[in-house]
Design a protein around this motif. Structure first.
Motif: not given
Length: 191
Positions: A10-11, A79, A81, A85-86, A91, A108, A110, A117, A120, A124
């Motif tokens: 996710g990053s 993900t 944080e 948030s994420f 998103k 998930i 995190a 996280g 996040a 999510l």
């Protein structure tokens, strides 16, 4: 028949730790005989940051990723944080797709500062509920993840507890993936 697991990084941030976490989680999943793993790195998908209107054609990058997501029986979203948030690119990726998420389970994974996280994760869960996906109860959270390097530079160090957490999450994810895949075959999902 094996389940297809899409592990989503996710990053997209420069210098990110996401690939390290995602590759570790994908390795944990690949140890299982019941999973085929597909790692999706959002940094390489070139998804546009601006969404089109519903009556406009999808950009090529969106169309290229769609079959990979549609083929997945389950997802694991990795993900960080950022600011409770994420990341925004995650998103955007979630918003580009709709039916691809329907009636599929999501784990998930995190990582972040002291809470690992959890903010996040909570956000999510809300987003995936709106996308008609099912987030599983347990998560893998990694507080102060940078402290988990072993003396030889490997990550995570033995005793971190991450391997046990991943096994529990994968066990739950596989159960839900079978249940939801069987249900989708018997009763096509109607949002």
């Amino acid at each position: 028949m094996k389940l297809r697991l899409a592990v989503i990084i996710g990053s997209t941030r420069s210098g990110r730790f996401g690939p390290t976490v995602a590759n570790w989680f994908a390795q944990q999943a690949a140890k299982r005989a019941d999973l085929d793993v597909d790692v999706v790195d959002l940094a390489t998908t070139d998804l546009p940051p601006t969404l089109t209107d519903t009556d406009e054609p999808a950009p090529a990058a969106v169309s290229i990723l769609a079959p990979r997501l549609a083929a997945a029986d389950a997802f694991a979203v990795v993900t960080p944080e950022y600011n409770c948030s994420f990341p925004a690119p995650l998103k955007t990726a979630l918003d580009w797709y709709y039916e691809e998420w329907h009636a599929k389970p999501v784990a998930i994974v995190a990582y972040g500062r002291e809470n690992g996280g959890l903010y996040a994760v909570a956000q999510l869960r809300q987003v995936f509920t709106e996308l008609h996906a099912v987030t599983i109860r347990n998560t893998v959270t990694m507080p102060c993840y940078w402290e988990q390097f072993a003396a030889d530079g490997s990550w995570p160090r033995p005793g971190s507890g991450y391997d046990a957490a991943a096994k529990l999450v994968l066990d739950q994810l596989v159960w839900w993936a079978h249940a939801l895949r069987d249900a989708r075959k018997k009763y096509p999902y109607q949002p």
